[in-house]
Design an enzyme around this catalytic site. Structure first.
Site, mmCIF file in Angstrom:
data_model
loop_
_atom_site.group_PDB
_atom_site.id
_atom_site.type_symbol
_atom_site.label_atom_id
_atom_site.label_comp_id
_atom_site.label_asym_id
_atom_site.label_seq_id
_atom_site.Cartn_x
_atom_site.Cartn_y
_atom_site.Cartn_z
ATOM 1 N N TYR A 53 0.845 -1.186 0.000
ATOM 2 C CA TYR A 53 0.000 0.000 0.000
ATOM 3 C C TYR A 53 0.891 1.250 0.000
ATOM 4 C CZ TYR A 53 -4.062 -2.946 1.016
ATOM 5 O OH TYR A 53 -5.072 -3.891 0.960
ATOM 6 N N HIS A 128 -1.472 -12.032 0.451
ATOM 7 C CA HIS A 128 -2.300 -11.064 -0.265
ATOM 8 C C HIS A 128 -3.045 -11.661 -1.463
ATOM 9 C CE1 HIS A 128 -2.406 -6.420 -0.918
ATOM 10 N NE2 HIS A 128 -3.566 -6.966 -1.158
ATOM 11 N N PRO A 209 -15.796 -3.139 0.762
ATOM 12 C CA PRO A 209 -17.158 -3.502 1.158
ATOM 13 C C PRO A 209 -18.220 -2.495 0.732
ATOM 14 C CG PRO A 209 -15.989 -2.616 3.035
ATOM 15 C CD PRO A 209 -14.975 -2.747 1.927
ATOM 16 N N LEU A 210 -17.804 -1.308 0.304
ATOM 17 C CA LEU A 210 -18.771 -0.291 -0.093
ATOM 18 C C LEU A 210 -18.929 -0.212 -1.608
ATOM 19 C CD1 LEU A 210 -17.792 2.514 2.439
ATOM 20 C CD2 LEU A 210 -19.693 0.893 2.586
ATOM 21 N N GLY A 211 -18.441 -1.215 -2.317
ATOM 22 C CA GLY A 211 -18.593 -1.239 -3.764
ATOM 23 C C GLY A 211 -20.063 -1.183 -4.170
#
Length: 293
Positions: A53, A128, A209-211
């Site tokens: 990241y 990952h 999770p907010l896709g």
């Protein structure tokens, strides 16, 4: 905040995905640290990161170093915070992502992550992504070696199939505590992996999770009840953000679910955290269980 478990560790039901604090378009460090502190103030005790990241070439571990600084500068108790990091992916700096799942790489990556986080042992270390060039058992075997060496306390896997979950569980046993796959209002294809994780006693950490639910609603009042998806409509009826409804829906999917929504502003993470206390009615859940609109 409502609690959930990852292995033997109890965490807040909503985590923080720290990736937006370090990738393209990241905020300045002052706002990034304020976002982490706001999460902790709201009861968030799971923070998700990875050595990959970062934005520019040559800054591997940017997010891990940022989190270490943010935790050190926090005025409260951080002993109950679980920082979950990941290894096995890279970013050469041109916007692309690479995958390297060789045992040697994963072991070196975990040791480097522990150093950047300033810990003797990483609380949760996740592979990952499977590397198609490396047998899955060899990559997972590296996690077993890291557990045995005490470099990590618990292991997880990400972006995996049901077959890969079963094989990893056979190799790691109780050392495997989590699965982190994509799951959201817009992407519900991960249901088999969620249900298998639940049956094996593994936490399921949906990434992105907010896709399918726009972040823009956080910056203004709820829209009209007839606008957007069913998530937007229920949010308008309740006078809250659609993000909060989406996260509450994910929590209702299974007691194994611990969403890790990303955030780059204190207001965003504070709103997400409130989803842990948002109880949806049976009628609302029935509407949300339908295919995305």
């Amino acid at each position: 905040m409502r609690q959930r478990t990852i292995g033997k560790i109890t965490v807040g039901a909503i985590g923080l995905g720290a990736m937006p604090l370090s990738i393209e378009g990241r905020p300045d460090e002052r706002r990034a640290v304020a976002t982490v502190h706001a999460a902790l103030d709201a009861g968030v005790t799971l923070i998700d990161t990875a050595d990959s990241y970062h934005w520019h070439a040559g800054e591997r571990g940017h997010n891990e170093l940022l989190l270490a600084r943010a935790l050190r500068s926090y005025g409260g108790d951080t002993s109950g915070v679980l920082v979950a990091t990941k290894g096995g992916r890279g970013r050469p700096g041109d916007g692309s992502w690479t995958v390297t799942g060789t045992p040697g790489h994963l072991k070196r990556a975990a040791e480097a992550s522990a150093g950047r986080l300033g810990v003797e042992a990483i609380g949760l270390y996740q592979l990952h992504k499977p590397d198609p060039a490396v047998p899955w058992a060899e990559s997972v075997g590296a996690l077993r070696d890291l557990l045995d060496a005490g470099t990590i306390r618990a292991a997880g896997i990400s972006n995996v199939t049901t077959a890969e979950i079963r094989e990893a569980h056979a190799i790691l046993g109780a050392g495997l505590v989590s699965v982190q796959n994509r799951y959201s209002p817009a992407v519900r294809t991960g249901e088999p992996e969620l249900r298998l994780s639940e049956s094996l006693g593994l936490a399921f950490l949906p990434w992105s999770p907010l896709g399918g639910v726009s972040r823009s609603a956080l910056d203004g009042p709820p829209g009209p009840a007839g606008a957007g998806t069913v998530f937007h409509r229920i949010a308008a009826e309740r006078g809250v953000s659609p993000q909060r409804i989406a996260l509450a829906w994910l929590l209702a999917r299974s007691p194994a679910v611990v969403p890790v929504p990303g955030a780059s502003r204190p207001t965003s993470v504070q709103d997400s955290a409130r989803a842990a206390e948002t109880e949806l009615s049976e009628a609302e859940l029935a509407r949300l269980e339908a295919a995305p609109e």
